[in-house]
Design a protein around this motif. Structure first.
Motif, PDB file in Angstrom:
ATOM      1  N   PRO A  82       0.822  -1.211  -0.046  1.00  0.00           N
ATOM      2  CA  PRO A  82       0.024  -0.061  -0.002  1.00  0.00           C
ATOM      3  C   PRO A  82       0.834   1.460  -0.066  1.00  0.00           C
ATOM      4  O   PRO A  82       1.863   1.231   0.567  1.00  0.00           O
ATOM      5  N   ARG A  83       0.460   2.100  -0.769  1.00  0.00           N
ATOM      6  CA  ARG A  83       1.488   3.467  -1.003  1.00  0.00           C
ATOM      7  C   ARG A  83       0.501   4.436  -1.036  1.00  0.00           C
ATOM      8  O   ARG A  83      -0.656   4.457  -1.226  1.00  0.00           O
ATOM      9  N   ARG A  84       0.990   5.647  -0.107  1.00  0.00           N
ATOM     10  CA  ARG A  84       0.387   6.913  -0.238  1.00  0.00           C
ATOM     11  C   ARG A  84       1.307   7.897  -0.820  1.00  0.00           C
ATOM     12  O   ARG A  84       2.615   7.805  -0.944  1.00  0.00           O
ATOM     13  N   VAL A  85       0.933   9.085  -1.187  1.00  0.00           N
ATOM     14  CA  VAL A  85       1.743   9.960  -1.642  1.00  0.00           C
ATOM     15  C   VAL A  85       2.669  10.425  -0.921  1.00  0.00           C
ATOM     16  O   VAL A  85       4.097  10.858  -1.193  1.00  0.00           O
ATOM     17  N   ASP A  86       2.232  10.591   0.439  1.00  0.00           N
ATOM     18  CA  ASP A  86       3.227  11.125   1.301  1.00  0.00           C
ATOM     19  C   ASP A  86       4.258  10.093   1.785  1.00  0.00           C
ATOM     20  O   ASP A  86       5.613  10.395   2.431  1.00  0.00           O
ATOM     21  N   SER A  87       4.248   8.722   1.485  1.00  0.00           N
ATOM     22  CA  SER A  87       5.154   7.947   1.681  1.00  0.00           C
ATOM     23  C   SER A  87       6.308   8.106   0.490  1.00  0.00           C
ATOM     24  O   SER A  87       7.588   7.892   0.770  1.00  0.00           O
ATOM     25  N   ILE A  88       6.195   8.839  -0.643  1.00  0.00           N
ATOM     26  CA  ILE A  88       7.179   8.994  -1.431  1.00  0.00           C
ATOM     27  C   ILE A  88       7.813  10.362  -1.152  1.00  0.00           C
ATOM     28  O   ILE A  88       8.801  10.625  -1.195  1.00  0.00           O
ATOM     29  N   MET A  89       6.804  11.390  -1.127  1.00  0.00           N
ATOM     30  CA  MET A  89       7.240  12.870  -0.900  1.00  0.00           C
ATOM     31  C   MET A  89       6.386  13.324   0.401  1.00  0.00           C
ATOM     32  O   MET A  89       5.180  12.949   0.517  1.00  0.00           O
ATOM     33  N   SER A  90       6.903  14.280   1.210  1.00  0.00           N
ATOM     34  CA  SER A  90       6.185  15.017   2.253  1.00  0.00           C
ATOM     35  C   SER A  90       5.300  15.946   1.394  1.00  0.00           C
ATOM     36  O   SER A  90       5.468  16.291   0.309  1.00  0.00           O
ATOM     37  N   LEU A  91       4.249  16.433   1.891  1.00  0.00           N
ATOM     38  CA  LEU A  91       3.377  17.518   1.500  1.00  0.00           C
ATOM     39  C   LEU A  91       4.196  18.816   1.147  1.00  0.00           C
ATOM     40  O   LEU A  91       3.675  19.317   0.007  1.00  0.00           O
ATOM     41  N   GLU A  92       4.812  19.034   1.992  1.00  0.00           N
ATOM     42  CA  GLU A  92       5.723  20.354   1.816  1.00  0.00           C
ATOM     43  C   GLU A  92       6.343  20.056   0.548  1.00  0.00           C
ATOM     44  O   GLU A  92       6.551  21.088   0.040  1.00  0.00           O
ATOM     45  N   GLU A  93       7.037  18.979   0.234  1.00  0.00           N
ATOM     46  CA  GLU A  93       7.964  18.880  -1.088  1.00  0.00           C
ATOM     47  C   GLU A  93       7.285  19.023  -2.248  1.00  0.00           C
ATOM     48  O   GLU A  93       7.565  19.599  -3.143  1.00  0.00           O
ATOM     49  N   ILE A  94       5.843  18.353  -2.084  1.00  0.00           N
ATOM     50  CA  ILE A  94       4.922  18.242  -3.354  1.00  0.00           C
ATOM     51  C   ILE A  94       4.434  19.967  -3.386  1.00  0.00           C
ATOM     52  O   ILE A  94       4.495  20.390  -4.779  1.00  0.00           O
ATOM     53  N   LYS A  96       6.405  22.515  -2.969  1.00  0.00           N
ATOM     54  CA  LYS A  96       7.305  23.273  -3.601  1.00  0.00           C
ATOM     55  C   LYS A  96       7.786  22.848  -4.959  1.00  0.00           C
ATOM     56  O   LYS A  96       8.623  23.538  -5.778  1.00  0.00           O
ATOM     57  N   LEU A  97       7.169  21.701  -5.496  1.00  0.00           N
ATOM     58  CA  LEU A  97       7.467  21.407  -6.959  1.00  0.00           C
ATOM     59  C   LEU A  97       6.926  22.690  -7.988  1.00  0.00           C
ATOM     60  O   LEU A  97       5.842  23.117  -7.736  1.00  0.00           O
ATOM     61  N   PRO A  98       7.921  22.870  -8.955  1.00  0.00           N
ATOM     62  CA  PRO A  98       7.371  24.151  -9.958  1.00  0.00           C
ATOM     63  C   PRO A  98       6.104  23.568 -10.563  1.00  0.00           C
ATOM     64  O   PRO A  98       6.241  22.285 -11.349  1.00  0.00           O
ATOM     65  N   THR A  99       5.289  24.579 -10.983  1.00  0.00           N
ATOM     66  CA  THR A  99       4.027  24.189 -11.955  1.00  0.00           C
ATOM     67  C   THR A  99       4.799  24.408 -13.323  1.00  0.00           C
ATOM     68  O   THR A  99       5.466  25.377 -13.404  1.00  0.00           O
ATOM     69  N   PRO A 100       3.911  23.701 -14.303  1.00  0.00           N
ATOM     70  CA  PRO A 100       4.747  23.781 -15.561  1.00  0.00           C
ATOM     71  C   PRO A 100       4.026  25.352 -16.087  1.00  0.00           C
ATOM     72  O   PRO A 100       2.920  25.620 -15.839  1.00  0.00           O
TER      73      PRO A 100
END
Length: 132
Positions: A82-94, A96-100
């Motif tokens: 089982p995977r969740r988005v926050d297991s790959i990246m924290s919500l803060e890192e998400i 900070k991702l640049p928007t296209p």
């Protein structure tokens, strides 16, 4: 007088026979068109019945309890986790991702170039869409 009536009746009789032949052939062409329409409607109804049956079968095969049982039976083989988005990246890192940028999304592409890139990526030639 009798000869002129005969001269008039012969062409009229030939025209009547021609019209009768034409009407006879049109009748059969019309009947053939009606038969073809009936056959198409019957085929369409058969295809719709088949599609309804396949949708019902798809819904039956994709029942959540059935899929859960299959996943549990094949857990070791599939190595599912089982995977969740926050297991790959924290919500803060998400966040900070640049928007296209809109310019990068609106790049015009050439269909021939896209086909060539797909062919290179898949290492096999793609069929030509114009030759079907």
């Amino acid at each position: 007088m009798r000869q002129s009536a005969l001269l008039l009746n012969i062409p009229l009789g030939l025209m009547a026979m021609g019209l009768a032949i034409w009407a006879y052939s049109e009748n059969y062409r019309t009947q053939a068109a009606f038969d073809e329409g009936r056959a198409i409607r019957r085929e369409t109804a058969d295809i719709e019945d088949l599609l309804r049956m396949q949708r019902a079968e798809w819904a039956y095969l994709n029942r959540p309890d059935r899929l859960r049982d299959i996943a549990e039976q094949n857990y070791g083989l599939l190595r599912l986790e089982p995977r969740r988005v926050d297991s790959i990246m924290s919500l803060e890192e998400i966040a900070k991702l640049p928007t296209p940028s809109p310019e990068s999304e609106a790049v015009p592409t050439d269909p021939a170039t896209d086909r060539a890139q797909l062919a290179l990526a898949s290492s096999r030639p793609l069929p030509n869409p114009r030759h079907r």
